[in-house]
Design a protein around this motif. Structure first.
Motif, mmCIF file in Angstrom:
data_model
loop_
_atom_site.group_PDB
_atom_site.id
_atom_site.type_symbol
_atom_site.label_atom_id
_atom_site.label_comp_id
_atom_site.label_asym_id
_atom_site.label_seq_id
_atom_site.Cartn_x
_atom_site.Cartn_y
_atom_site.Cartn_z
ATOM 1 N N VAL A 451 -7.007 -29.105 -14.632
ATOM 2 C CA VAL A 451 -5.957 -28.852 -15.615
ATOM 3 C C VAL A 451 -5.470 -30.153 -16.245
ATOM 4 O O VAL A 451 -5.099 -31.109 -15.556
ATOM 5 C CB VAL A 451 -4.762 -28.145 -14.944
ATOM 6 N N ARG A 452 -5.487 -30.176 -17.582
ATOM 7 C CA ARG A 452 -4.983 -31.337 -18.320
ATOM 8 C C ARG A 452 -3.979 -30.892 -19.374
ATOM 9 O O ARG A 452 -3.736 -29.709 -19.560
ATOM 10 C CB ARG A 452 -6.161 -32.104 -18.925
ATOM 11 N N ASN A 453 -3.418 -31.843 -20.056
ATOM 12 C CA ASN A 453 -2.345 -31.566 -21.007
ATOM 13 C C ASN A 453 -2.889 -30.987 -22.309
ATOM 14 O O ASN A 453 -4.000 -31.298 -22.728
ATOM 15 C CB ASN A 453 -1.579 -32.868 -21.286
ATOM 16 N N SER A 454 -2.065 -30.141 -22.963
ATOM 17 C CA SER A 454 -2.447 -29.573 -24.255
ATOM 18 C C SER A 454 -1.565 -30.054 -25.401
ATOM 19 O O SER A 454 -2.003 -30.115 -26.547
ATOM 20 C CB SER A 454 -2.376 -28.035 -24.202
ATOM 21 N N THR A 455 -0.310 -30.393 -25.087
ATOM 22 C CA THR A 455 0.687 -30.535 -26.144
ATOM 23 C C THR A 455 0.840 -31.938 -26.705
ATOM 24 O O THR A 455 1.446 -32.122 -27.755
ATOM 25 C CB THR A 455 2.062 -30.088 -25.624
ATOM 26 N N GLY A 456 0.316 -32.953 -26.012
ATOM 27 C CA GLY A 456 0.516 -34.338 -26.443
ATOM 28 C C GLY A 456 1.713 -34.999 -25.803
ATOM 29 O O GLY A 456 1.940 -36.199 -25.989
ATOM 30 N N TYR A 457 2.501 -34.222 -25.053
ATOM 31 C CA TYR A 457 3.624 -34.753 -24.270
ATOM 32 C C TYR A 457 3.544 -34.154 -22.869
ATOM 33 O O TYR A 457 3.470 -32.930 -22.719
ATOM 34 C CB TYR A 457 4.972 -34.349 -24.858
ATOM 35 N N ARG A 458 3.605 -34.982 -21.858
ATOM 36 C CA ARG A 458 3.728 -34.474 -20.491
ATOM 37 C C ARG A 458 5.196 -34.491 -20.080
ATOM 38 O O ARG A 458 6.022 -35.159 -20.701
ATOM 39 C CB ARG A 458 2.889 -35.315 -19.533
ATOM 40 N N ILE A 459 5.496 -33.729 -19.028
ATOM 41 C CA ILE A 459 6.874 -33.643 -18.540
ATOM 42 C C ILE A 459 7.041 -34.583 -17.358
ATOM 43 O O ILE A 459 6.343 -34.465 -16.348
ATOM 44 C CB ILE A 459 7.220 -32.193 -18.155
ATOM 45 N N ARG A 460 7.962 -35.529 -17.498
ATOM 46 C CA ARG A 460 8.212 -36.529 -16.463
ATOM 47 C C ARG A 460 9.319 -36.096 -15.501
ATOM 48 O O ARG A 460 9.390 -36.580 -14.370
ATOM 49 C CB ARG A 460 8.604 -37.852 -17.142
ATOM 50 N N LYS A 461 10.172 -35.181 -15.915
ATOM 51 C CA LYS A 461 11.411 -34.874 -15.208
ATOM 52 C C LYS A 461 11.190 -34.465 -13.752
ATOM 53 O O LYS A 461 11.993 -34.806 -12.881
ATOM 54 C CB LYS A 461 12.169 -33.762 -15.943
ATOM 55 N N TRP A 462 10.121 -33.723 -13.477
ATOM 56 C CA TRP A 462 9.931 -33.169 -12.130
ATOM 57 C C TRP A 462 8.754 -33.782 -11.382
ATOM 58 O O TRP A 462 8.355 -33.260 -10.342
ATOM 59 C CB TRP A 462 9.760 -31.650 -12.218
ATOM 60 N N VAL A 463 8.201 -34.870 -11.902
ATOM 61 C CA VAL A 463 7.051 -35.478 -11.245
ATOM 62 C C VAL A 463 7.378 -36.922 -10.889
ATOM 63 O O VAL A 463 7.419 -37.779 -11.772
ATOM 64 C CB VAL A 463 5.800 -35.415 -12.139
ATOM 65 N N PRO A 464 7.615 -37.212 -9.613
ATOM 66 C CA PRO A 464 7.860 -38.613 -9.227
ATOM 67 C C PRO A 464 6.595 -39.444 -9.426
ATOM 68 O O PRO A 464 5.499 -38.994 -9.086
ATOM 69 C CB PRO A 464 8.221 -38.508 -7.737
ATOM 70 N N ASN A 465 6.755 -40.617 -9.963
ATOM 71 C CA ASN A 465 5.605 -41.493 -10.168
ATOM 72 C C ASN A 465 5.020 -41.899 -8.821
ATOM 73 O O ASN A 465 5.698 -42.492 -7.980
ATOM 74 C CB ASN A 465 6.021 -42.741 -10.944
ATOM 75 N N GLY A 466 3.750 -41.571 -8.622
ATOM 76 C CA GLY A 466 3.072 -41.900 -7.372
ATOM 77 C C GLY A 466 2.790 -40.710 -6.493
ATOM 78 O O GLY A 466 1.950 -40.781 -5.596
ATOM 79 N N PHE A 467 3.477 -39.592 -6.729
ATOM 80 C CA PHE A 467 3.203 -38.395 -5.927
ATOM 81 C C PHE A 467 1.843 -37.808 -6.291
ATOM 82 O O PHE A 467 1.497 -37.692 -7.463
ATOM 83 C CB PHE A 467 4.276 -37.333 -6.161
ATOM 84 N N PHE A 468 1.066 -37.448 -5.292
ATOM 85 C CA PHE A 468 -0.114 -36.638 -5.534
ATOM 86 C C PHE A 468 -0.439 -35.851 -4.275
ATOM 87 O O PHE A 468 -0.005 -36.176 -3.174
ATOM 88 C CB PHE A 468 -1.316 -37.478 -5.978
ATOM 89 N N LEU A 469 -1.208 -34.788 -4.438
ATOM 90 C CA LEU A 469 -1.591 -33.933 -3.320
ATOM 91 C C LEU A 469 -3.027 -33.490 -3.522
ATOM 92 O O LEU A 469 -3.398 -33.016 -4.592
ATOM 93 C CB LEU A 469 -0.674 -32.705 -3.261
ATOM 94 N N ARG A 470 -3.834 -33.658 -2.499
ATOM 95 C CA ARG A 470 -5.232 -33.228 -2.572
ATOM 96 C C ARG A 470 -5.542 -32.379 -1.345
ATOM 97 O O ARG A 470 -5.349 -32.819 -0.222
ATOM 98 C CB ARG A 470 -6.174 -34.423 -2.643
ATOM 99 N N ASN A 471 -6.047 -31.173 -1.575
ATOM 100 C CA ASN A 471 -6.317 -30.226 -0.497
ATOM 101 C C ASN A 471 -5.053 -30.052 0.345
ATOM 102 O O ASN A 471 -3.960 -30.014 -0.189
ATOM 103 C CB ASN A 471 -7.522 -30.665 0.317
ATOM 104 N N CYS A 472 -5.167 -30.017 1.656
ATOM 105 C CA CYS A 472 -3.967 -29.748 2.445
ATOM 106 C C CYS A 472 -3.331 -31.003 3.015
ATOM 107 O O CYS A 472 -2.160 -30.997 3.356
ATOM 108 C CB CYS A 472 -4.282 -28.778 3.583
ATOM 109 N N CYS A 473 -4.076 -32.052 3.130
ATOM 110 C CA CYS A 473 -3.552 -33.169 3.918
ATOM 111 C C CYS A 473 -3.658 -34.544 3.272
ATOM 112 O O CYS A 473 -2.937 -35.458 3.652
ATOM 113 C CB CYS A 473 -4.275 -33.230 5.271
ATOM 114 N N ASN A 474 -4.568 -34.737 2.362
ATOM 115 C CA ASN A 474 -4.777 -36.049 1.764
ATOM 116 C C ASN A 474 -3.805 -36.214 0.606
ATOM 117 O O ASN A 474 -4.014 -35.667 -0.464
ATOM 118 C CB ASN A 474 -6.226 -36.161 1.286
#
Length: 638
Positions: A451-474
């Motif tokens: 999934v990637r962006n469609s609108t040309g603007y992403r939403i920063r409000k609810w995404v802390p810089n540096g957070f990521f999640l892959r599968n269940c544990c990584n």
């Protein structure tokens, strides 16, 4: 106690007397009776706690699934970048006005393919059943003092009012049950009016306000308080005063709404509660052309405001202006916190990898235009604003809410699509190719889950810089996200709106020191924005428009705007039906016309435009209910 199974679906199936669902979770069912449950305060409290499990607010994740058609998309705020499941189909059904189809999806469709708006309807009735069963049996409790009982009963009244608000704000009047139906009851029930339901909601809220504590002791933190019940009353009375529900424009409705908000403002002041965090230094962000803060992931001067919503660290500490907030303690395999659900709604593949259904809702370009300049003017009224450099010198809240091209952003350390570490949202970037954060329409079908962006603007409000999640544990998940249901900013703006309609811009509710205009300025000033410009304050109508804009900015991507544009009866206006994307194209270098080297253009997506006519203001009832109980009656025009 015998376990019964009923055949009627949804509304009536969820209303019959009984606690079978609770008993099914107890190992020794044969040894446990209804009397056993409700004579013991601990078991009775556990039973009431089940009432919270059905509570699906506008951004709550049901069973940890992000909303396939959230309020962010139903309003003019955003559009999803997810293309490989039913998201696009559900959006198109909504855009086409096929609301009955969407409500009927609650039967026979996988949870992840059903919008929360449909699930919320049936779940609310289940929650009401739990609350009513508790209230009918609370007098059986033997081993608790009056204060404990009052706290439990206050929660029950709060929950019932909350559930009915969720139902009535979308569907209008339903049936307000203060006790559950018996199997031998007459099932031929007729819908009540919205006004009748409102009266009962307010009765329940007055009892909740009277019984709930100012604060809970340790171990119960997070339960609704007296302030939370007052906040719900403020929200309910404002909805009731608005044009959608207040069809005769009864001025007393606006007085009631102003009073409800004013009461909470005074209550908070007297008890030292819910104080706004001072983030006034945010206005000093250096975000002019070439400014030092313009392309910074987390500008230091914005930190005080940003930490209301997200930030580093897993510890869940209520921000001082939070009135009521989801616990938000979902865990993954290694026991770490997963900040759901708003992060999943507004992030994409790079941040939430694996089978976690990120939506990557991006901000629409037409919505982003609502952010004023830091001079306190609408962009169309500020001669210094240049639409060919739209990211500079905006309201500080812009830099908390919007992630635009060129901002460094850590997304993952495991095979990202964008290896540059910088948001790349250009239709044609400096390398002459599509920005890697944008949806590529040439992607093969088996890769659409990226999934990637469609609108040309992403939403920063609810995404802390540096957070990521892959599968269940990584993952890198040492962050928090505050999924607030009520915060004090709403109460000030509720008051501003209602007081403006009841008393005018300079008028004040009895016993309140703030005028409508003062209350708006409280919210603006806390991020350093100047007072509302005098050109917007000369009348109720001119200030009304700035209050509405202020709500759009302060509560952006908190799923409040859809109900706002409905209750104001402006959802049918062209400006709120259209969807525009920002198209950035590299022009070969910096010039007088293109100060950044890019051209910027808001392009309407005609195929995504919403159909919205009079009947779309109120949602229909699922067809299954009318088949079971025809006398209940469908929503008008459906």
């Amino acid at each position: 106690m015998k376990t019964k199974k009923y055949t009627l679906l949804l509304i009536l199936a969820s209303l019959f007397v009984g606690c079978e669902d609770y008993l099914d979770k107890i190992d020794n069912i044969e040894a446990l009776t209804e009397l056993d449950i409700f004579t013991d305060v601990n078991l009775a409290e556990d039973y009431l706690d089940a009432g919270y499990t059905y509570l699906i607010t506008e951004t709550t994740a049901k069973s940890n699934q992000p909303d396939i058609l959230s309020g962010l998309v139903m309003s003019d705020e955003g559009y999803p970048g997810r293309y490989n499941n039913s998201v696009q189909e559900r959006y198109q059904s909504y855009a086409n006005g096929d609301y009955l189809f969407l409500m009927d999806l609650n039967l026979g469709v996988q949870q992840r393919d059903t919008p929360n708006l449909a699930v919320r309807y049936s779940e609310s009735w289940k929650g009401i059943r739990v609350v009513n069963t508790f209230l009918e049996n609370v007098d059986l409790i033997e081993n608790a003092d009056e204060e404990t009982i009052n706290g439990l009963v206050g929660q029950a009244y709060f929950l019932r009012a909350f559930y009915y608000h969720l139902l009535t704000k979308r569907h209008g009047g339903v049936i307000y049950l203060t006790e559950n139906l018996d199997l031998n009851s007459d099932l031929a029930r007729v819908r009540e009016s919205y006004e009748s339901n409102l009266e009962n909601i307010l009765i329940d809220l007055e009892q909740a306000i009277d019984l709930l504590p100012v604060n809970w002791t340790a171990g119960n933190i997070g339960r609704p308080t007296k302030g939370a019940a007052m906040a719900l009353k403020s929200r309910v009375t404002l909805f009731a005063a608005s044009p959608l529900a207040n069809t005769n424009n009864d001025p007393q409705k606006w007085v009631d709404a102003a009073t409800a908000a004013s009461d909470l403002i005074n209550y908070a002041s007297q008890n030292g509660l819910y104080q706004l965090i001072d983030a006034s230094d945010a206005i000093n962000l250096d975000v002019g052309h070439g400014g030092a803060d313009l392309f910074v992931s987390e500008p230091e001067k914005l930190n005080n405001y940003r930490k209301v919503f997200v930030g580093p660290g897993k510890s869940k500490v209520l921000p001082q202006e939070a009135i009521f907030m989801e616990v938000n303690d979902n865990t993954i395999g290694n026991g770490g916190l997963v900040p759901l659900p708003r992060t999943y709604l507004t992030s994409g593949y790079d941040i939430v990898k694996g089978n976690f259904n990120p939506m990557n809702i991006g901000a629409t370009a037409n919505f982003v235009e609502k952010f004023e300049t830091k001079n306190g003017l609408a962009i169309e009224d500020d001669p210094s604003y240049n639409d060919q450099e739209p990211f500079i010198n905006r309201d500080p809240r812009f830099y908390n809410a919007i992630l635009y091209d060129g901002v460094p952003w850590i997304v993952t350390d495991s095979a990202p699509l964008n290896t540059s570490g910088v948001a790349d949202l250009a239709v044609i970037n400096e390398n002459g190719v599509l920005g890697v954060d944008l949806h590529d329409p040439t992607s093969p079908a088996n890769q659409l889950w990226r999934v990637r962006n469609s609108t040309g603007y992403r939403i920063r409000k609810w995404v802390p810089n540096g957070f990521f999640l892959r599968n269940c544990c990584n993952a890198e998940e040492d962050f928090y996200v505050n999924n607030m249901i009520f915060r004090m900013s709403e109460i000030y703006l509720n008051y501003a709106e209602a007081a403006n309609e009841a008393y005018g811009p300079a008028g004040k509710a009895p016993g309140q020191s703030l005028s409508s205009l003062d209350a708006v300025n409280v919210i603006r000033n806390r991020v350093g924005m100047p007072n509302v410009n005098g050109m917007y304050t000369g009348s109720t109508s001119t200030l009304r428009e700035r209050i509405r804009n202020e709500r759009a900015i302060e509560f952006c991507f908190e799923a409040m705007r859809y109900d706002d544009i409905r209750r104001w009866k402006i959802a049918h206006l062209e400006e709120n039906k259209k969807v525009e994307f920002l198209e950035m194209r590299w022009q070969g270098g910096v010039s007088a016309i293109y100060p950044t080297g890019f051209s910027f253009e808001n392009v309407e997506q005609v195929n995504l435009k919403k159909t919205f006519i009079e009947k779309n203001y109120w949602w229909p009832i699922p067809s299954s209910e009318l088949e079971a109980v025809p006398d209940f009656g469908q929503t008008d025009n459906w």
